[in-house]
Design a protein around this motif. Structure first.
Motif, short mmCIF file in Angstrom:
data_model
loop_
_atom_site.label_atom_id
_atom_site.label_comp_id
_atom_site.label_asym_id
_atom_site.label_seq_id
_atom_site.Cartn_x
_atom_site.Cartn_y
_atom_site.Cartn_z
N LYS A 42 0.84 -1.19 0.00
CA LYS A 42 0.00 0.00 0.00
C LYS A 42 0.88 1.24 0.00
CE LYS A 42 -3.84 2.17 2.49
NZ LYS A 42 -4.74 2.09 3.67
N GLY A 43 0.52 2.22 -0.83
CA GLY A 43 1.32 3.44 -0.95
C GLY A 43 2.24 3.44 -2.16
N ASP A 44 2.41 2.28 -2.82
CA ASP A 44 3.22 2.22 -4.03
C ASP A 44 2.53 2.95 -5.18
OD1 ASP A 44 5.51 0.89 -3.26
OD2 ASP A 44 4.71 -1.10 -3.67
N THR A 45 3.33 3.33 -6.16
CA THR A 45 2.82 3.87 -7.43
C THR A 45 3.46 3.10 -8.57
OG1 THR A 45 4.58 5.53 -7.60
CG2 THR A 45 2.57 6.18 -6.43
N LEU A 46 2.84 3.14 -9.74
CA LEU A 46 3.43 2.47 -10.90
C LEU A 46 4.79 3.06 -11.24
CD1 LEU A 46 0.36 2.03 -13.27
CD2 LEU A 46 1.32 0.41 -11.66
N TRP A 47 4.91 4.38 -11.11
CA TRP A 47 6.19 5.04 -11.39
C TRP A 47 7.25 4.52 -10.41
CZ3 TRP A 47 6.58 9.52 -14.80
CH2 TRP A 47 7.88 10.03 -14.90
N GLY A 48 6.90 4.45 -9.13
CA GLY A 48 7.86 4.00 -8.14
C GLY A 48 8.26 2.55 -8.31
N ILE A 49 7.27 1.68 -8.63
CA ILE A 49 7.58 0.27 -8.86
C ILE A 49 8.52 0.13 -10.05
CG2 ILE A 49 6.61 -1.96 -9.53
CD1 ILE A 49 4.06 -1.14 -8.02
N ARG A 59 9.01 4.87 -18.67
CA ARG A 59 8.81 3.99 -19.83
C ARG A 59 8.13 2.68 -19.44
NH1 ARG A 59 14.33 3.94 -23.30
NH2 ARG A 59 12.94 2.84 -24.75
N TRP A 60 7.39 2.70 -18.30
CA TRP A 60 6.77 1.45 -17.86
C TRP A 60 5.78 0.85 -18.86
CZ3 TRP A 60 4.52 5.53 -14.57
CH2 TRP A 60 3.16 5.72 -14.76
N VAL A 63 7.41 -1.99 -20.89
CA VAL A 63 7.74 -3.28 -20.28
C VAL A 63 6.50 -4.07 -19.92
CG1 VAL A 63 9.96 -2.50 -19.41
CG2 VAL A 63 7.94 -2.30 -17.96
N TRP A 64 5.35 -3.40 -19.85
CA TRP A 64 4.11 -4.09 -19.52
C TRP A 64 3.16 -4.21 -20.69
CZ3 TRP A 64 3.68 -1.13 -14.33
CH2 TRP A 64 4.26 -1.90 -13.31
N ASN A 65 3.38 -3.41 -21.72
CA ASN A 65 2.39 -3.29 -22.79
C ASN A 65 2.19 -4.59 -23.55
OD1 ASN A 65 0.53 -1.71 -24.16
ND2 ASN A 65 1.97 -1.19 -25.77
N VAL A 66 3.27 -5.36 -23.77
CA VAL A 66 3.15 -6.59 -24.57
C VAL A 66 3.11 -7.83 -23.70
CG1 VAL A 66 4.31 -5.56 -26.55
CG2 VAL A 66 5.67 -6.73 -24.82
N ASN A 67 2.94 -7.65 -22.39
CA ASN A 67 2.95 -8.79 -21.49
C ASN A 67 1.56 -9.38 -21.39
OD1 ASN A 67 3.08 -10.53 -19.25
ND2 ASN A 67 4.85 -9.39 -18.44
N PRO A 68 1.34 -10.61 -21.85
CA PRO A 68 -0.01 -11.18 -21.84
C PRO A 68 -0.54 -11.42 -20.45
CG PRO A 68 1.61 -12.86 -22.40
CD PRO A 68 2.34 -11.55 -22.38
N ARG A 92 11.11 -7.43 -19.37
CA ARG A 92 9.66 -7.36 -19.23
C ARG A 92 9.31 -7.64 -17.77
NH1 ARG A 92 10.04 -5.08 -23.24
NH2 ARG A 92 9.33 -5.63 -25.34
N LEU A 93 8.20 -7.06 -17.34
CA LEU A 93 7.73 -7.27 -15.98
C LEU A 93 6.52 -8.19 -16.00
CD1 LEU A 93 8.08 -3.71 -14.40
CD2 LEU A 93 9.64 -5.66 -14.24
N GLY A 94 6.60 -9.27 -15.26
CA GLY A 94 5.50 -10.21 -15.14
C GLY A 94 4.75 -9.99 -13.84
#
Length: 344
Positions: A42-49, A59-60, A63-68, A92-94
């Motif tokens: 809790k408190g995380d952001t997509l930018w911070g992760i 540029r997140w 790394v997530w855009n093409v991840n099924p 890539r991030l899973g």
């Protein structure tokens, strides 16, 4: 013939080298101490992760855009596990969904909220309470002339009167704003707009000639004479952002820091000298360059301007005609009004 063949081969190798160099330049770079897995809290952001893994966290989407496994990267919840993998030589991030155990008993529980893209708490007031408008629209807006029983200030539950013509008569809900400052471009001197901040939500009770009767519903400050009446914005407040590199700006600079602070650092909101007229959109990312100092040459006495140095990054979160609001996401040096904005 042999010379022609060598020329063709050389040209092919040259093109391959150029393509390879471009590929290397565009390749996502990981942080030196990046983790292989991370559990969202809790408190995380997509930018911070993303910043835990990438040197360029904005540029997140790449790394997530093409991840099924992640249909929507903006729907990540506390307890979910993010892990690093590789696809065709690119990181890539899973995602592994966190375990949520349920037991057969009656309980009342608030729904879990996905982590936001950026820290919304730092820009909440600027998302819906501030407005930048042009001079002609401000001059045409009705203004408060007084309150009931000759009061000069009023609050929620009171009635006040304004004079002028409603900009949009079809909108019953209106907003009272107070001019805060005038924005001009520090380089060109061009007028960019007036910043207004929200004073009260009001409802139009009646109109008689050019006198408008207003009932105050919710006030942030006491209502005063000369406060301006504008239609309440019908646009949806954007809270999910898809970052992308901003385009080239001519004389794009920071023109103000919002919130009453003097120095600009990470997660401070700023106003910049470009808006919808220049094609800016929420999510545009720019690099901040601190203007080089002017120093005196100790040998011949000339004044030399030192090169600009990169000082951080910001992301646009709200746009107006000629001005935009942005949030400083990274600060590696002291940032000041007048610092330049460039393609990141």
């Amino acid at each position: 013939m042999r010379g022609l063949l060598y020329g063709v081969v050389g040209a092919c190798l040259m093109l391959a080298g150029i393509a390879s160099a471009a590929e290397r330049a565009d390749r996502l770079k990981l942080q030196e101490n990046h983790p292989t897995e991370y559990v969202v809290v809790k408190g995380d952001t997509l930018w911070g992760i993303s910043g835990r893994f990438l040197q360029s966290p904005w540029r997140w989407p790449e790394v997530w855009n093409v991840n099924p496994q992640i249909d929507n990267p903006h729907l990540i919840y506390p307890g979910d596990q993010i892990y690093l993998t590789w696809v065709d030589g690119q990181p890539r991030l899973g995602l592994r969904r966190g375990i949520r155990k349920l037991s057969p008993q009656v309980r009342v529980q608030t729904l879990a909220q996905p982590v936001p893209a950026i820290p919304l708490r730092d820009i909440a007031s600027f998302l819906n309470d501030n407005l930048v408008t042009q001079g002609d629209e401000l001059a045409a807006a009705p203004y408060v002339i007084g309150g009931r029983n000759e009061s000069i200030i009023a609050g929620a539950g009171d009635r006040v009167y304004a004079r002028g013509t409603l900009i949009d008569e079809e909108v019953e809900q209106q907003t009272l704003y107070r001019p805060a400052r005038e924005y001009t471009h520090p380089v060109t001197g061009e007028f960019l707009g007036y910043e207004l901040y929200k004073v009260a939500d009001v409802a139009v009770a009646a109109t008689e000639g050019d006198v408008i009767t207003l009932d105050l519903h919710k006030t942030r400050e006491e209502v005063r004479a000369r406060d301006r009446l504008l239609p309440s914005g019908s646009e949806r407040i954007q809270s999910v952002f898809h970052p992308q590199p901003g385009g080239e700006l001519s004389d794009g600079v920071i023109i103000d820091v919002l919130g009453g602070v003097a120095k600009i650092g990470q997660f401070d909101a700023v106003a910049i000298s470009a808006g919808e007229y220049e094609g800016l959109e929420p999510g545009d990312v720019f690099a901040i360059f601190k203007k080089g100092e002017a120093v005196k040459d100790p040998v011949n006495g000339d004044i030399v301007e030192l090169p600009s140095e990169r000082a951080g990054e910001l992301m646009v979160f709200k746009t107006f005609d000629r001005v935009s609001y942005a949030l400083v996401m990274k600060a590696t040096n002291v940032i000041s009004v007048g610092d330049e904005l460039r393609v990141p």
